[in-house]
Motif scaffolding. Structure first.
Motif, PDB file in Angstrom:
ATOM      1  N   GLY A   1      16.766  -0.500  45.052  1.00 51.37           N
ATOM      2  CA  GLY A   1      17.072   0.407  43.954  1.00 51.37           C
ATOM      3  C   GLY A   1      16.080   0.250  42.808  1.00 51.37           C
ATOM      4  N   GLY A   2      16.193   1.111  41.817  1.00 48.75           N
ATOM      5  CA  GLY A   2      15.279   1.108  40.683  1.00 48.75           C
ATOM      6  C   GLY A   2      15.652   0.092  39.614  1.00 48.75           C
ATOM      7  N   PRO A   3      14.868   0.062  38.531  1.00 44.49           N
ATOM      8  CA  PRO A   3      15.114  -0.914  37.464  1.00 44.49           C
ATOM      9  C   PRO A   3      16.493  -0.761  36.827  1.00 44.49           C
ATOM     10  CG  PRO A   3      13.437   0.680  36.800  1.00 44.49           C
ATOM     11  CD  PRO A   3      13.730   0.927  38.248  1.00 44.49           C
ATOM     12  N   GLU A   4      17.045   0.453  36.828  1.00 44.50           N
ATOM     13  CA  GLU A   4      18.363   0.666  36.242  1.00 44.50           C
ATOM     14  C   GLU A   4      19.458  -0.041  37.038  1.00 44.50           C
ATOM     15  OE1 GLU A   4      17.647   3.693  39.327  1.00 44.50           O
ATOM     16  OE2 GLU A   4      16.443   3.007  37.639  1.00 44.50           O
TER      17      GLU A   4
ATOM     18  N   TYR B   1       4.710  -8.487  46.429  1.00 49.03           N
ATOM     19  CA  TYR B   1       4.199  -7.146  46.175  1.00 49.03           C
ATOM     20  C   TYR B   1       4.793  -6.493  44.930  1.00 49.03           C
ATOM     21  CZ  TYR B   1       1.772  -2.895  47.445  1.00 49.03           C
ATOM     22  OH  TYR B   1       0.925  -1.822  47.450  1.00 49.03           O
ATOM     23  N   GLY B   2       5.945  -6.945  44.494  1.00 46.88           N
ATOM     24  CA  GLY B   2       6.538  -6.440  43.250  1.00 46.88           C
ATOM     25  C   GLY B   2       7.737  -5.546  43.494  1.00 46.88           C
ATOM     26  N   LEU B   3       8.818  -5.796  42.756  1.00 44.24           N
ATOM     27  CA  LEU B   3      10.042  -5.014  42.903  1.00 44.24           C
ATOM     28  C   LEU B   3       9.809  -3.534  42.625  1.00 44.24           C
ATOM     29  CD1 LEU B   3      12.451  -7.530  41.185  1.00 44.24           C
ATOM     30  CD2 LEU B   3      12.514  -6.844  43.599  1.00 44.24           C
ATOM     31  N   ARG B   4       9.032  -3.230  41.589  1.00 37.01           N
ATOM     32  CA  ARG B   4       8.764  -1.827  41.252  1.00 37.01           C
ATOM     33  C   ARG B   4       8.027  -1.138  42.401  1.00 37.01           C
ATOM     34  NH1 ARG B   4       4.741   1.290  38.605  1.00 37.01           N
ATOM     35  NH2 ARG B   4       5.670   3.096  37.611  1.00 37.01           N
TER      36      ARG B   4
ATOM     37  N   ASP C   1       7.009 -10.788  36.138  1.00 35.50           N
ATOM     38  CA  ASP C   1       6.047 -10.959  37.230  1.00 35.50           C
ATOM     39  C   ASP C   1       6.628 -10.488  38.559  1.00 35.50           C
ATOM     40  OD1 ASP C   1       4.305 -12.011  35.399  1.00 35.50           O
ATOM     41  OD2 ASP C   1       4.372 -14.061  36.192  1.00 35.50           O
ATOM     42  N   TYR C   2       7.898 -10.784  38.788  1.00 36.83           N
ATOM     43  CA  TYR C   2       8.538 -10.330  40.032  1.00 36.83           C
ATOM     44  C   TYR C   2       8.684  -8.816  40.045  1.00 36.83           C
ATOM     45  CZ  TYR C   2       9.250 -14.844  42.070  1.00 36.83           C
ATOM     46  OH  TYR C   2       9.021 -16.059  42.653  1.00 36.83           O
ATOM     47  N   GLU C   3       8.803  -8.223  38.868  1.00 34.32           N
ATOM     48  CA  GLU C   3       8.894  -6.769  38.779  1.00 34.32           C
ATOM     49  C   GLU C   3       7.567  -6.109  39.130  1.00 34.32           C
ATOM     50  OE1 GLU C   3      11.624  -4.069  35.879  1.00 34.32           O
ATOM     51  OE2 GLU C   3      10.465  -5.656  34.942  1.00 34.32           O
ATOM     52  N   ARG C   4       6.458  -6.610  38.609  1.00 34.25           N
ATOM     53  CA  ARG C   4       5.160  -5.950  38.818  1.00 34.25           C
ATOM     54  C   ARG C   4       4.386  -6.500  40.012  1.00 34.25           C
ATOM     55  NH1 ARG C   4       4.162  -8.259  33.864  1.00 34.25           N
ATOM     56  NH2 ARG C   4       3.174 -10.271  34.087  1.00 34.25           N
ATOM     57  N   GLY C   5       4.717  -7.697  40.484  1.00 33.02           N
ATOM     58  CA  GLY C   5       4.013  -8.299  41.608  1.00 33.02           C
ATOM     59  C   GLY C   5       2.968  -9.293  41.138  1.00 33.02           C
ATOM     60  N   PHE C   6       2.579 -10.207  42.022  1.00 37.13           N
ATOM     61  CA  PHE C   6       1.617 -11.245  41.663  1.00 37.13           C
ATOM     62  C   PHE C   6       1.045 -11.881  42.923  1.00 37.13           C
ATOM     63  CE2 PHE C   6       5.832 -13.142  41.813  1.00 37.13           C
ATOM     64  CZ  PHE C   6       5.642 -14.232  42.635  1.00 37.13           C
ATOM     65  N   GLY C   7      -0.010 -12.644  42.747  1.00 37.66           N
ATOM     66  CA  GLY C   7      -0.609 -13.413  43.832  1.00 37.66           C
ATOM     67  C   GLY C   7      -1.901 -12.800  44.322  1.00 37.66           C
TER      68      GLY C   7
END
Length: 144
Positions: A117-120, A79-82, A65-71
């Motif tokens: 930075g990115g997911p990597e 807003y989401g890490l990605r 959820d933190y990666e894609r965003g929520f709320g």
């Protein structure tokens, strides 16, 4: 929040910087929505909004959820890490952190450099020096 340009605060359609960018004249660039705030020295895309008086959105969530965003962009959201990574990897951006108390008082810190930075890299934070209230504590430096 980080800086962008625009007329007044609210929710806007913006180009989906994480989506495929179209280079064709006939194709529409994919869009997404963002809350934009045009106070405190310019336009800012809001990446986190919390309100002690609103308890509609739980922030006790899994990593995905933190990666894609929520709320809800109208109340509280992340807003989401990605999304933040995509927004900060394409150009140099500033970050502004505004903290307000229930009585309306608060403080604002501005960071001249902000990148996620990115997911990597597990979305590693890179942040410059804060400019804010004299005697204020630069609480983000610990996370750099």
């Amino acid at each position: 929040m980080f800086k962008t340009e625009g007329p007044e605060s609210g929710i806007f359609d913006i180009p989906d910087v994480c989506g495929e960018q179209s280079n064709s004249f006939f194709k529409e660039t994919p869009k997404t929505q963002a809350r934009c705030d045009f106070q405190n020295g310019g336009g800012w895309i809001v990446i986190l909004r919390r309100n002690a008086n609103v308890t509609h959105v739980s922030f006790n969530r899994p990593w995905a959820d933190y990666e894609r965003g929520f709320g809800d962009l109208n109340t509280e959201f992340w807003y989401g890490l990605r999304n933040i990574h995509c927004l900060t990897e394409r150009e140099e951006v500033e970050l502004q952190i505004e903290v307000r108390l229930d009585n309306g008082t608060g403080q604002i810190w501005t960071y001249g450099y902000f990148e996620v930075g990115g997911p990597e890299t597990n979305y590693t934070l890179h942040i410059g020096q804060a400019q804010g209230p004299s005697g204020g504590f630069n609480s983000m430096a610990y996370h750099n």
